[in-house]
Structures are given as structure tokens and as C-alpha cells.
Design a protein around this motif. Structure first.
Motif, PDB file in Angstrom:
ATOM      1  N   ALA A   1      -1.465  -7.802  -2.641  1.00 27.08           N
ATOM      2  CA  ALA A   1      -2.052  -9.108  -2.358  1.00 27.08           C
ATOM      3  C   ALA A   1      -2.295  -9.831  -3.676  1.00 27.08           C
ATOM      4  N   LEU A   2      -2.356 -11.139  -3.602  1.00 23.39           N
ATOM      5  CA  LEU A   2      -2.705 -11.985  -4.741  1.00 23.39           C
ATOM      6  C   LEU A   2      -1.815 -11.747  -5.966  1.00 23.39           C
ATOM      7  N   GLY A   3      -0.520 -11.618  -5.747  1.00 22.84           N
ATOM      8  CA  GLY A   3       0.414 -11.470  -6.855  1.00 22.84           C
ATOM      9  C   GLY A   3       0.543 -10.068  -7.414  1.00 22.84           C
ATOM     10  N   MET A   4      -0.222  -9.131  -6.882  1.00 26.34           N
ATOM     11  CA  MET A   4      -0.152  -7.730  -7.314  1.00 26.34           C
ATOM     12  C   MET A   4       0.407  -6.913  -6.156  1.00 26.34           C
ATOM     13  N   SER A   5       1.234  -5.926  -6.476  1.00 23.76           N
ATOM     14  CA  SER A   5       1.736  -5.045  -5.423  1.00 23.76           C
ATOM     15  C   SER A   5       2.027  -3.665  -5.993  1.00 23.76           C
ATOM     16  N   SER A   6       2.109  -2.701  -5.105  1.00 24.66           N
ATOM     17  CA  SER A   6       2.391  -1.321  -5.465  1.00 24.66           C
ATOM     18  C   SER A   6       3.441  -0.790  -4.490  1.00 24.66           C
ATOM     19  N   CYS A   7       4.526  -0.206  -5.023  1.00 24.56           N
ATOM     20  CA  CYS A   7       5.596   0.330  -4.185  1.00 24.56           C
ATOM     21  C   CYS A   7       5.842   1.789  -4.544  1.00 24.56           C
ATOM     22  N   THR A   8       6.272   2.558  -3.557  1.00 23.21           N
ATOM     23  CA  THR A   8       6.524   3.982  -3.752  1.00 23.21           C
ATOM     24  C   THR A   8       7.899   4.350  -3.215  1.00 23.21           C
ATOM     25  N   TRP A   9       8.604   5.195  -3.969  1.00 23.69           N
ATOM     26  CA  TRP A   9       9.901   5.762  -3.588  1.00 23.69           C
ATOM     27  C   TRP A   9       9.741   7.272  -3.531  1.00 23.69           C
ATOM     28  N   GLY A  10      10.335   7.934  -2.573  1.00 25.53           N
ATOM     29  CA  GLY A  10      10.305   9.390  -2.480  1.00 25.53           C
ATOM     30  C   GLY A  10       9.382   9.884  -1.392  1.00 25.53           C
ATOM     31  N   ASP A  11       8.841  11.099  -1.618  1.00 28.36           N
ATOM     32  CA  ASP A  11       7.952  11.718  -0.634  1.00 28.36           C
ATOM     33  C   ASP A  11       6.741  12.304  -1.345  1.00 28.36           C
ATOM     34  N   GLU A  12       5.963  13.136  -0.641  1.00 24.98           N
ATOM     35  CA  GLU A  12       4.725  13.694  -1.213  1.00 24.98           C
ATOM     36  C   GLU A  12       4.982  14.606  -2.415  1.00 24.98           C
TER      37      GLU A  12
ATOM     38  N   SER B   1       6.058   5.782  -8.323  1.00 26.63           N
ATOM     39  CA  SER B   1       5.162   4.722  -7.885  1.00 26.63           C
ATOM     40  C   SER B   1       5.165   3.633  -8.954  1.00 26.63           C
ATOM     41  N   ILE B   2       5.307   2.382  -8.528  1.00 26.11           N
ATOM     42  CA  ILE B   2       5.363   1.262  -9.470  1.00 26.11           C
ATOM     43  C   ILE B   2       4.376   0.188  -9.042  1.00 26.11           C
ATOM     44  N   GLN B   3       3.605  -0.307 -10.011  1.00 18.73           N
ATOM     45  CA  GLN B   3       2.680  -1.395  -9.781  1.00 18.73           C
ATOM     46  C   GLN B   3       3.278  -2.650 -10.427  1.00 18.73           C
ATOM     47  N   TYR B   4       3.319  -3.727  -9.632  1.00 24.46           N
ATOM     48  CA  TYR B   4       3.874  -4.997 -10.079  1.00 24.46           C
ATOM     49  C   TYR B   4       2.784  -6.047 -10.209  1.00 24.46           C
ATOM     50  N   ALA B   5       2.975  -6.949 -11.170  1.00 23.00           N
ATOM     51  CA  ALA B   5       2.185  -8.173 -11.283  1.00 23.00           C
ATOM     52  C   ALA B   5       3.206  -9.306 -11.337  1.00 23.00           C
ATOM     53  N   ALA B   6       3.120 -10.231 -10.391  1.00 23.81           N
ATOM     54  CA  ALA B   6       4.067 -11.351 -10.309  1.00 23.81           C
ATOM     55  C   ALA B   6       5.510 -10.855 -10.284  1.00 23.81           C
ATOM     56  N   ASP B   7       5.774  -9.808  -9.501  1.00 18.91           N
ATOM     57  CA  ASP B   7       7.116  -9.233  -9.316  1.00 18.91           C
ATOM     58  C   ASP B   7       7.747  -8.669 -10.589  1.00 18.91           C
ATOM     59  N   LYS B   8       6.914  -8.293 -11.558  1.00 18.92           N
ATOM     60  CA  LYS B   8       7.399  -7.615 -12.761  1.00 18.92           C
ATOM     61  C   LYS B   8       6.611  -6.319 -12.934  1.00 18.92           C
ATOM     62  N   VAL B   9       7.299  -5.255 -13.391  1.00 17.40           N
ATOM     63  CA  VAL B   9       6.673  -3.947 -13.550  1.00 17.40           C
ATOM     64  C   VAL B   9       5.527  -4.035 -14.544  1.00 17.40           C
ATOM     65  N   LEU B  10       4.358  -3.610 -14.105  1.00 18.42           N
ATOM     66  CA  LEU B  10       3.174  -3.543 -14.957  1.00 18.42           C
ATOM     67  C   LEU B  10       2.963  -2.107 -15.419  1.00 18.42           C
ATOM     68  N   MET B  11       2.960  -1.167 -14.463  1.00 17.60           N
ATOM     69  CA  MET B  11       2.784   0.261 -14.746  1.00 17.60           C
ATOM     70  C   MET B  11       3.640   1.050 -13.775  1.00 17.60           C
ATOM     71  N   TYR B  12       3.955   2.290 -14.146  1.00 13.88           N
ATOM     72  CA  TYR B  12       4.710   3.161 -13.244  1.00 13.88           C
ATOM     73  C   TYR B  12       4.369   4.603 -13.555  1.00 13.88           C
ATOM     74  N   SER B  13       4.562   5.460 -12.528  1.00 15.67           N
ATOM     75  CA  SER B  13       4.297   6.882 -12.700  1.00 15.67           C
ATOM     76  C   SER B  13       5.226   7.653 -11.768  1.00 15.67           C
ATOM     77  N   GLY B  14       5.404   8.919 -12.076  1.00 18.81           N
ATOM     78  CA  GLY B  14       6.250   9.771 -11.249  1.00 18.81           C
ATOM     79  C   GLY B  14       5.704  11.173 -11.194  1.00 18.81           C
ATOM     80  N   GLN B  15       6.104  11.904 -10.173  1.00 20.86           N
ATOM     81  CA  GLN B  15       5.669  13.296 -10.014  1.00 20.86           C
ATOM     82  C   GLN B  15       6.780  14.097  -9.361  1.00 20.86           C
ATOM     83  N   GLY B  16       6.972  15.335  -9.815  1.00 17.25           N
ATOM     84  CA  GLY B  16       7.926  16.242  -9.206  1.00 17.25           C
ATOM     85  C   GLY B  16       9.379  15.860  -9.417  1.00 17.25           C
ATOM     86  N   LEU B  17       9.664  15.096 -10.439  1.00 10.99           N
ATOM     87  CA  LEU B  17      11.035  14.635 -10.692  1.00 10.99           C
ATOM     88  C   LEU B  17      11.846  15.701 -11.390  1.00 10.99           C
ATOM     89  N   LYS B  18      13.132  15.780 -11.030  1.00  9.92           N
ATOM     90  CA  LYS B  18      14.030  16.761 -11.642  1.00  9.92           C
ATOM     91  C   LYS B  18      15.152  16.041 -12.332  1.00  9.92           C
TER      92      LYS B  18
END
Length: 84
Positions: A51-62, A67-84
């Protein structure tokens, strides 16, 4: 090895190769990338919320996800877990 075994093995290799949620793609993420650039790299997200120009999207499973956090449709922060 039977033809059936070879076909099954080939299918497994193809499915693994198609998984875009991996360390190699994660290392290509950069702050400031657009949503379009991220989706070209990772495909469509499993889920998004915001909401309000901020969003969070997730790819994958548990177990394995990006996980990527956007501000105005541009990547602000991102993180990953269990990646090979």
C-alpha cells in the motif's frame, strides 16, 4: 538403462533447470531494479502485498524463497533463504 529411466532422468534435470529461485539469480538482484527487471529474472511472484507505494513480493516456498521489498516499483531491499 531403459528408455523410461532416461526419460524420467531428463525430466528431473529439466525441472531443476527451470527453477529460477536459486543463488545464481539471487546474486543478480540489485537495489534500484524495476519490478519488470526482477520478473524477467525470477518470473511472476507467488504473492505480493502493499500500500501507499510500498510493496513486498515473494517467490518460492517455505523452504526456499526470495523476498523483495519495493518502493515506487523499484527494489529497496531483498532477502533469500534456502537457495542452492
Amino acid at each position: 538403462m531403459s528408455l523410461r529411466s532416461i526419460a524420467l532422468l531428463s525430466l528431473c534435470v529439466l525441472l531443476t533447470a527451470c527453477n529460477k529461485i536459486n543463488q545464481q539469480n539471487y546474486s543478480q538482484l540489485k537495489a534500484g531494479m524495476t519490478k519488470v527487471e526482477v520478473e524477467q529474472l525470477l518470473g511472476s511472484p507467488k504473492e505480493c502485498a502493499g500500500a501507499l507505494g510500498m510493496s513486498s513480493c515473494t517467490w518460492g516456498d517455505e523452504k526456499s524463497f526470495i523476498s523483495i521489498q519495493y518502493a515506487a516499483d523499484k527494489v529497496l531491499m531483498y532477502s533469500g533463504q534456502g537457495l542452492k
